[in-house]
Design an enzyme around this catalytic site. Structure first.
Site, PDB file in Angstrom:
ATOM      1  N   CYS A 205       2.986   8.280   2.006  1.00  0.00           N
ATOM      2  CA  CYS A 205       3.266   7.304   3.048  1.00  0.00           C
ATOM      3  C   CYS A 205       3.758   6.036   2.343  1.00  0.00           C
ATOM      4  CB  CYS A 205       1.998   7.041   3.858  1.00  0.00           C
ATOM      5  SG  CYS A 205       2.236   5.837   5.162  1.00  0.00           S
TER       6      CYS A 205
ATOM      7  N   CYS B  21      -4.350   2.162   8.011  1.00  0.00           N
ATOM      8  CA  CYS B  21      -3.243   1.217   7.885  1.00  0.00           C
ATOM      9  C   CYS B  21      -3.668  -0.198   7.513  1.00  0.00           C
ATOM     10  CB  CYS B  21      -2.497   1.171   9.199  1.00  0.00           C
ATOM     11  SG  CYS B  21      -2.331   2.779   9.949  1.00  0.00           S
TER      12      CYS B  21
ATOM     13  N   CYS C  95      -2.076  -3.766  15.049  1.00  0.00           N
ATOM     14  CA  CYS C  95      -1.771  -3.394  13.666  1.00  0.00           C
ATOM     15  C   CYS C  95      -2.039  -4.555  12.726  1.00  0.00           C
ATOM     16  CB  CYS C  95      -0.308  -2.963  13.573  1.00  0.00           C
ATOM     17  SG  CYS C  95       0.251  -2.589  11.904  1.00  0.00           S
TER      18      CYS C  95
ATOM     19  N   CYS D 121       2.921  -6.005  16.292  1.00  0.00           N
ATOM     20  CA  CYS D 121       2.152  -5.133  17.199  1.00  0.00           C
ATOM     21  C   CYS D 121       0.698  -5.613  17.203  1.00  0.00           C
ATOM     22  CB  CYS D 121       2.233  -3.685  16.735  1.00  0.00           C
ATOM     23  SG  CYS D 121       3.923  -3.049  16.736  1.00  0.00           S
TER      24      CYS D 121
ATOM     25  N   GLU E 125       0.829  -1.210   0.000  1.00  0.00           N
ATOM     26  CA  GLU E 125       0.000   0.000   0.000  1.00  0.00           C
ATOM     27  C   GLU E 125       0.864   1.261   0.000  1.00  0.00           C
ATOM     28  OE1 GLU E 125      -3.798  -1.683   2.539  1.00  0.00           O
ATOM     29  OE2 GLU E 125      -2.544  -0.132   3.392  1.00  0.00           O
TER      30      GLU E 125
ATOM     31  N   CYS F  84       5.097  -7.499   7.932  1.00  0.00           N
ATOM     32  CA  CYS F  84       5.956  -6.964   8.989  1.00  0.00           C
ATOM     33  C   CYS F  84       6.124  -8.020  10.070  1.00  0.00           C
ATOM     34  CB  CYS F  84       5.303  -5.709   9.580  1.00  0.00           C
ATOM     35  SG  CYS F  84       6.271  -4.926  10.876  1.00  0.00           S
TER      36      CYS F  84
HETATM   37  N1  SAH Z   1       7.006  -0.006  11.856  1.00  0.00           N
HETATM   38  C1  SAH Z   1       7.046   1.408  11.911  1.00  0.00           C
HETATM   39  C2  SAH Z   1       6.357   2.095  10.749  1.00  0.00           C
HETATM   40  C3  SAH Z   1       5.067   1.519  10.249  1.00  0.00           C
HETATM   41  S1  SAH Z   1       3.660   1.694  11.291  1.00  0.00           S
HETATM   42  C4  SAH Z   1       6.518   1.899  13.243  1.00  0.00           C
HETATM   43  O1  SAH Z   1       6.142   1.075  14.066  1.00  0.00           O
HETATM   44  O2  SAH Z   1       6.542   3.099  13.495  1.00  0.00           O
HETATM   45  C5  SAH Z   1       3.332   3.413  11.222  1.00  0.00           C
HETATM   46  C6  SAH Z   1       2.474   3.909  12.369  1.00  0.00           C
HETATM   47  O3  SAH Z   1       1.119   3.497  12.206  1.00  0.00           O
HETATM   48  C7  SAH Z   1       2.938   3.384  13.710  1.00  0.00           C
HETATM   49  O4  SAH Z   1       2.969   4.393  14.671  1.00  0.00           O
HETATM   50  C8  SAH Z   1       1.862   2.364  13.997  1.00  0.00           C
HETATM   51  O5  SAH Z   1       1.793   2.067  15.346  1.00  0.00           O
HETATM   52  C9  SAH Z   1       0.630   3.036  13.447  1.00  0.00           C
HETATM   53  N2  SAH Z   1      -0.540   2.154  13.273  1.00  0.00           N
HETATM   54  C10 SAH Z   1      -0.565   0.835  13.061  1.00  0.00           C
HETATM   55  N3  SAH Z   1      -1.838   0.377  12.985  1.00  0.00           N
HETATM   56  C11 SAH Z   1      -2.640   1.450  13.158  1.00  0.00           C
HETATM   57  C12 SAH Z   1      -4.056   1.639  13.179  1.00  0.00           C
HETATM   58  N4  SAH Z   1      -4.893   0.634  12.983  1.00  0.00           N
HETATM   59  N5  SAH Z   1      -4.501   2.894  13.371  1.00  0.00           N
HETATM   60  C13 SAH Z   1      -3.656   3.932  13.522  1.00  0.00           C
HETATM   61  N6  SAH Z   1      -2.323   3.828  13.508  1.00  0.00           N
HETATM   62  C14 SAH Z   1      -1.810   2.590  13.332  1.00  0.00           C
END
Ligand code: SAH
Length: 344
Positions: free
Chosen positions: A103, A336, A117, A114, A90, A110
């Site tokens: 972005c 995301c 996510c 988390c 994406e 990944c």
């Molecule tokens: N791995 C890196 C970059 C990718 S994630 C990182 O962790 O920073 C980019 C951002 O999007 C991160 O802050 C992540 O926690 C956030 N993110 C992931 N899922 C999300 C969601 N469903 N809603 C909002 N932000 C989200």
């Protein structure tokens, strides 16, 4: 075949010398690719015919294919791009009043795992190559060009799918290409890398001599809670991350942004806000509060507007600079990982 969009200037210069060319060929090629926006080697009229043939034989200028495109009423464009091997990533264009930000995804999937996510559900399939990240920006630039309003990409955030510091060398090459004056010439201060907090890489990044920005995904103010939200915290607890941030501030002379996702009744309490203030005390970073994009893959809920503002208030009253992240494309699957999750 080597994709020319993945070659940063120094590597291209070395390659030119290896091929018995003068190093300035590299500058010439960059100018053709990024300034004159050539899409074929035939256009490169100041390069000898014989070397053009050699380039055609060994190099390509392929871009990812647009598999799905969604356009929001606020102008946000979300693309699902298909790579050479069929994997999809994406890319999102966000239009701010100060410019156009892309972005960029750094990996297919990944491994950071988390819990909130969707990008990590299937784990990491593979790293993206530099040309596949440059390609994301170029595809967006092509769409903007087609709109005919003289707009182009001015800002880059490496915040799409993937952990950029788990693909460090390729991400650095990508940054050098887009930042190069003869490349896309996007100013270092307009480029942000977001990491879940890999301490050794944060330190390495601090020594790159770049003026780019760094964002740290904190999301919790203590290890107990962060372990639940972010698996990586078990390997690299908060103290390690914060020590690395202090080293980064010292080496790079730059302040970080702390990203803090707000999950209803999980990490959005008054106690969490106060703990967060303690955690980042003595550093110069500011906090970016992120409204959560809910998914059907877990039970987390987005914090209510009241709770978000109460959290923000506590930070501000205690002298911590903080903002709430602007949201884009809420009428399309711009959150995301959503588009990929739907299309597959
Ligand atoms: N791995 C890196 C970059 C990718 S994630 C990182 O962790 O920073 C980019 C951002 O999007 C991160 O802050 C992540 O926690 C956030 N993110 C992931 N899922 C999300 C969601 N469903 N809603 C909002 N932000 C989200």
């Amino acid at each position: 075949m080597i994709n020319l969009y993945g070659m940063e200037m120094k590597k291209l210069q070395t390659l030119m010398v290896e091929r018995k060319q003068k190093p300035f060929r590299a500058v010439q090629l960059f100018t053709w690719l990024y300034e004159k926006k050539a899409t074929s080697f035939d256009e490169m009229s100041d390069i000898s015919l014989s070397f053009r043939e050699e380039l055609k034989r060994d190099f390509c200028l392929d871009l990812p294919r647009v598999h799905t495109k969604q356009v929001s009423s606020d102008g946000t464009i979300k693309l699902l791009l298909e790579l050479e091997d069929g994997y999809k990533v994406e890319t999102v264009l966000m239009r701010y009043n100060y410019g156009n930000a892309v972005c960029v995804s750094s990996q297919v999937g990944c491994n950071m795992g988390c819990s909130f996510c969707s990008s990590g559900i299937l784990g990491k399939q593979r790293n993206l190559q530099p040309h596949e990240m440059v390609g994301q920006v170029l595809v967006i630039n092509n769409l903007l060009k087609a709109e005919n309003r003289g707009e182009h990409v001015t800002h880059i955030v490496v915040m799409g799918t993937g952990e950029p510091f788990d693909n460090y060398d390729n991400v650095m090459d990508f940054i050098r290409i887009v930042n190069n004056q003869k490349g896309l010439a996007i100013g270092a201060r307009h480029i942000t890398v977001s990491t879940c907090g890999l301490p050794e890489r944060i330190k390495q990044y601090s020594l790159e001599g770049l003026q780019t920005n760094l964002a740290i995904s904190l999301h919790a103010p203590n290890d107990e809670l962060r372990n639940k939200l972010m698996k990586i915290n078990k390997a690299h607890p908060l103290k390690e991350v914060m020590d690395a941030v202090r080293i980064y501030e010292k080496n790079a002379g730059r302040r970080v942004t702390y990203e803090y996702l707000l999950l209803q009744e999980v990490n959005d309490t008054k106690e969490c806000a106060l703990e967060l203030i303690e955690l980042i005390k003595g550093t110069f970073g500011y906090v970016n509060l992120i409204p959560y994009n809910e998914t059907n893959k877990n039970d987390y809920k987005r914090s209510s507007g009241n709770r978000v503002h109460a959290f923000l208030d506590i930070l501000m009253k205690n002298g911590v600079k903080a903002t709430i992240r602007k949201e884009f494309g809420s009428d399309i699957d711009a959150a995301c990982g959503q588009l990929k999750a739907k299309v597959g």
